[in-house]
Every structure is written in C-alpha cells, then in structure tokens.
Design a protein around this motif. Structure first.
Motif, PDB file in Angstrom:
ATOM      1  N   CYS A  93       7.218   5.188  18.047  1.00  0.00           N
ATOM      2  CA  CYS A  93       6.429   4.372  18.991  1.00  0.00           C
ATOM      3  C   CYS A  93       6.047   5.216  20.189  1.00  0.00           C
ATOM      4  N   ASN A  96       0.651   4.061  25.368  1.00  0.00           N
ATOM      5  CA  ASN A  96      -0.592   4.716  25.774  1.00  0.00           C
ATOM      6  C   ASN A  96      -1.278   3.941  26.897  1.00  0.00           C
ATOM      7  N   SER A 102      -4.954   4.529  22.656  1.00  0.00           N
ATOM      8  CA  SER A 102      -4.144   4.717  21.447  1.00  0.00           C
ATOM      9  C   SER A 102      -5.043   5.143  20.291  1.00  0.00           C
ATOM     10  N   ILE A 103      -6.178   4.457  20.151  1.00  0.00           N
ATOM     11  CA  ILE A 103      -7.098   4.761  19.045  1.00  0.00           C
ATOM     12  C   ILE A 103      -7.675   6.170  19.233  1.00  0.00           C
ATOM     13  N   VAL A 106      -5.024   8.760  18.244  1.00  0.00           N
ATOM     14  CA  VAL A 106      -4.752   8.833  16.801  1.00  0.00           C
ATOM     15  C   VAL A 106      -5.924   9.491  16.076  1.00  0.00           C
ATOM     16  N   MET A 200      -5.590   2.313   9.663  1.00  0.00           N
ATOM     17  CA  MET A 200      -5.275   1.923  11.036  1.00  0.00           C
ATOM     18  C   MET A 200      -5.477   0.419  11.190  1.00  0.00           C
ATOM     19  N   ASP A 202      -5.748  -2.349  13.857  1.00  0.00           N
ATOM     20  CA  ASP A 202      -5.897  -2.657  15.287  1.00  0.00           C
ATOM     21  C   ASP A 202      -5.517  -4.122  15.478  1.00  0.00           C
ATOM     22  N   VAL A 229      -0.999   3.132  10.529  1.00  0.00           N
ATOM     23  CA  VAL A 229      -0.884   3.318  11.980  1.00  0.00           C
ATOM     24  C   VAL A 229      -1.226   1.975  12.616  1.00  0.00           C
ATOM     25  N   ILE A 231      -2.051  -0.203  15.990  1.00  0.00           N
ATOM     26  CA  ILE A 231      -2.485  -0.118  17.390  1.00  0.00           C
ATOM     27  C   ILE A 231      -2.267  -1.488  18.016  1.00  0.00           C
ATOM     28  N   TYR A 247      -0.116   0.578  22.694  1.00  0.00           N
ATOM     29  CA  TYR A 247       0.912   1.360  21.995  1.00  0.00           C
ATOM     30  C   TYR A 247       0.472   1.718  20.589  1.00  0.00           C
ATOM     31  N   THR A 248       1.136   2.735  20.053  1.00  0.00           N
ATOM     32  CA  THR A 248       0.907   3.163  18.675  1.00  0.00           C
ATOM     33  C   THR A 248       2.248   3.122  17.949  1.00  0.00           C
ATOM     34  N   THR A 258       0.458  12.782  18.814  1.00  0.00           N
ATOM     35  CA  THR A 258      -0.288  12.090  19.880  1.00  0.00           C
ATOM     36  C   THR A 258       0.402  12.262  21.232  1.00  0.00           C
TER      37      THR A 258
END
Ligand code: PLP
Length: 400
Positions: A93, A96, A102-103, A106, A200, A202, A229, A231, A247-248, A258
């Motif tokens: 974790c 960001n 975050s995006i 990544v 990913m 989101d 991943v 987001i 956050y990621t 990252t």
C-alpha cells in the motif's frame, strides 16, 4: 516557447476548463445552474476535520515516510479488507496525493513507448492523457448504453494484443455512472490473467452505488493479486477532494517502484491530510449512507427531468453522481429537424451563454452526443437547471 514533445502530447483537463469558465461568470454575479464540478457538495465530516486540527496542534507538520505514515497504510489495508474484502499488507500500500496521482504513478512505472493501454469509452478524461504522457497508446473500447455502460470481457479481450500492458477500469464510472457487475469483472480479470496484462481498478466511487448494485472490488477475488492494481481515494467517499489523499494497493514490487518515483517528485502527501485520512479510515462511516441517500434522491429527480426534455434520452446511472444524457438528436446529423450545434463542445458553450447552465461536453470523455451533468448539487438547483434546459431545448424544437 520551446517545450518538450512530452508536454505537448497532453491537454489541460477539459473538465477544469468548463469549471473555470462557469466560475468566471459566477464571479461576475451571473446565476449559473452549475452541473460541472465532479465533487461532493457536502462538507468534509467534522470528526475528520478535527483530526487534522489535532495533527497540527501535535506538530505532525514535518516530512513523513515517502509512501505515507505506517498507521495510515495499515488503516487503508484494514478498511479495504473490511469494506471490500481484499487482503493487502502495508508493504503493498502506498499513499499518494489524490487518486489521480496514484494513477499517474502506476502508469508511469508500468507503461512505456510502444505499450498499449485499453480504456473503455466513455472514459474519465485523465486516463488517455496520463497514458500518452508515459509514452503509451490508449486503445479505446466501447461501453454501450444498452449494457448500462458496463464494458464486457469479450470486448476487452478482443482488443488485447501482444503490446497490451494495462486495462484501466472505473466502476462506478465517471462520466456514465456505469457499474461493472462482479461476474463480468471476474471475466475481465480472467482475460487479463490469460494474456498477462495488468488490470487497474479505479474505485474512487466504490461506495456510491444504487440498488441493486453494491460496493465491489476485484481485489476480493481469490488469485487476483498478481495482476491487479487498486486505486482508491478519500475525495468522493469522505467529501475530501481538497485534501488530496489517494492510495494504491498492488504487489510489493510495483508499490516500491511508485514509491521511488514519488520520492523524486512530490515526496510524502501532506502530513496533516494523512492524519485526517487516518481518521476517515478508522472513524465512523455514518456520513457515507447519508450522502448516498441524498444522491439517490437527486439521481431520480435529474434523470426523470432530463428524460422529459424533447430530444434527450438518459440511462439510469448505476453509481457515482453523474447523469449522462444523450443529446445527439439536437446536433448536426441528429433527427430533431434543426441542429443546434455541430458538437457537444459547441452545445455546452451555448448552454452556458444562453441558458446559464454549466455542463461538461461528452466529447471530452470520448462520447460525442452526450453531456455530463453532476448532481452533486442541491435539489433546488437541479430543478432550476432542469427548467432552464427544458426551456432551451423546447424552444429549439419549436423553432425546428
Ligand atoms: N478517478 C475517477 C474516475 C475520478 O472521477 C476522479 C476524480 O474526479 C479521480 C480518479 C481522482 O480523484 P482524486 O485525485 O481527487 O482522488
């Protein structure tokens, strides 16, 4: 001025442009029915604000670990497990500066020149530009109104090539409100695993879903971790857009890459905002259903109102707080008799100038023929905006 080829690949966020224009008019005292901003109109909950004040008083005002303070990373993992059924550890974790950051991080560490990234359209405006800035090529696939704007695994798998590196999904979606049902999401994951492509998810609007949809994370699926991943963001769920905390969640090696990038760019997200986010994760969640109930009322009002306007159709958004009406009948090549505008950009400008209604043109989201209206505004303002829209489009119908 000589600028890099890299910066010239992208444009300023089109949603910011509309919002800036509406703000200018409002500053001049013009009464705008404003459906532009993609942010909650609710204040940040008191207990979160108080945590930030306490953080200042206790001198949490210095640098923190680049990836965020450990208690916050632990709390995010616990929250995500409790709310969405995942299994992440703090080393998987990173905190960001908002979900957009975050995006950006990544994509920066996964995508390079020659890579393709699959993005279902209509898409959130920032995905393509973030991909282009990293040197990648966005590959758009369609999500259709007849599927309630949920993209299908079949459509995604068809677009996968040996160059595909990443698939970016937003569910609930901005701008359509489309929600990908869990079984379809799992089929998309299976396709990504089969072709060794990153997925990913989101989840910025995860907690704003309407019956029968429920908050869902693909990270709850056993065996998802190596290809997924996640987001997340405090912005919408806790009405914290200005605090800039996202956050990621991802495998450790990706998270560490990252963190390395973050250590050479923003450094840590603001220490005070991190303490506020810690309270958001650990404190009561009672403001979330209150906001959701209010959004549900507004959704009903705005969708019914839009559907009653001549030449306008509108699906029921499954989540988020946007209505996404189709106004193609009023555009060139439409069927309302006389075109009002050549595209939604021109139509949005006319609506602002003539009807004093701020909307975001669908072209910005890769959806010509549509407008995005945020209903994160009061019922009274929604009613006023609908009256203005009805007058504008009805007059146009009558003139045709
Ligand atoms: N993802 C989606 C789909 C969004 O709509 C937004 C904001 O509008 C974000 C991510 C980023 O939000 P933030 O950077 O405020 O966390």
């Amino acid at each position: 001025m000589h600028l890099t080829e890299r910066i010239n690949r992208i444009q300023i966020s089109p949603t910011s442009a509309v919002i800036a224009e509406a703000e200018k008019l409002k500053a001049r005292g013009v009464d705008i029915a404003d459906f532009g901003p993609g942010e909650p109109d609710f204040p940040t909950p008191d207990h979160i604000k108080k945590a930030a004040i306490r953080a200042i008083e206790q001198n949490y005002t210095k640098y923190t670990a680049t990836g965020g303070i450990m208690p916050l990373r632990e709390a995010i993992c616990e929250w995500h497990k409790r709310e969405l059924g995942s299994h992440y550890e703090p080393k998987e974790c990173v905190v960001n500066v908002g979900g957009k950051h975050s995006i950006f991080n990544v994509v920066s560490v996964l995508v390079q020149q020659g890579d393709e990234v699959i993005i279902p359209a209509p898409y959130w405006v920032s995905y393509p530009d973030i991909v282009k800035y990293a040197g990648g090529t966005p590959v758009y696939v369609e999500s259709r109104p007849e599927d309630e704007f949920s993209v299908t695994a079949a459509v995604i798998e068809k677009a996968i090539t040996p160059r595909t590196r990443l698939v970016i999904l937003s569910s609930p979606n901005n701008p359509t409100g489309g929600v990908i049902p869990p079984d379809e999401y799992e089929r998309i994951l299976a396709a990504c695993k089969k072709h060794n492509v990153w997925l990913m998810g989101d989840e910025c609007y995860s907690h704003f879903t309407y019956d029968p949809h429920k908050p869902f994370s693909i990270a709850s699926h056993a065996g998802s971790k190596a290809h997924v991943v996640i987001i997340g963001s405090m912005s919408k769920t806790f009405a914290m857009t200005g605090w800039r905390i996202g956050y990621t969640l991802a495998p450790e090696a990706l998270v560490q890459a990252t963190v390395k990038l973050q250590s050479q760019s923003t450094s840590n997200p603001t220490s005070i905002a991190q303490h506020a986010a810690l309270e958001a994760m650990r404190g009561p969640m009672d403001t979330v259903p209150v906001m959701l109930a209010e959004y549900a009322k507004r959704r009903k009002r705005i969708v019914e109102g839009l559907r009653a306007i001549p030449g306008v159709t509108c699906e029921w958004p499954g989540g988020a707080f946007y209505a996404f009406p189709n106004v193609a009948a009023h555009l060139a090549n439409g069927n309302s008799g006389q075109a009002l505008a050549k595209d939604t950009g021109e139509l949005a400008r006319m609506l602002l100038d003539q009807a004093r209604v701020a909307v975001v043109p669908g072209d910005a989201f890769g959806a010509p023929g549509y407008l995005r209206l945020s209903y994160a505004t009061s019922i009274e303002r929604i009613d006023e905006g609908l009256r203005r829209l009805d007058r504008f489009f009805s007059r146009a119908e009558a003139a045709a």
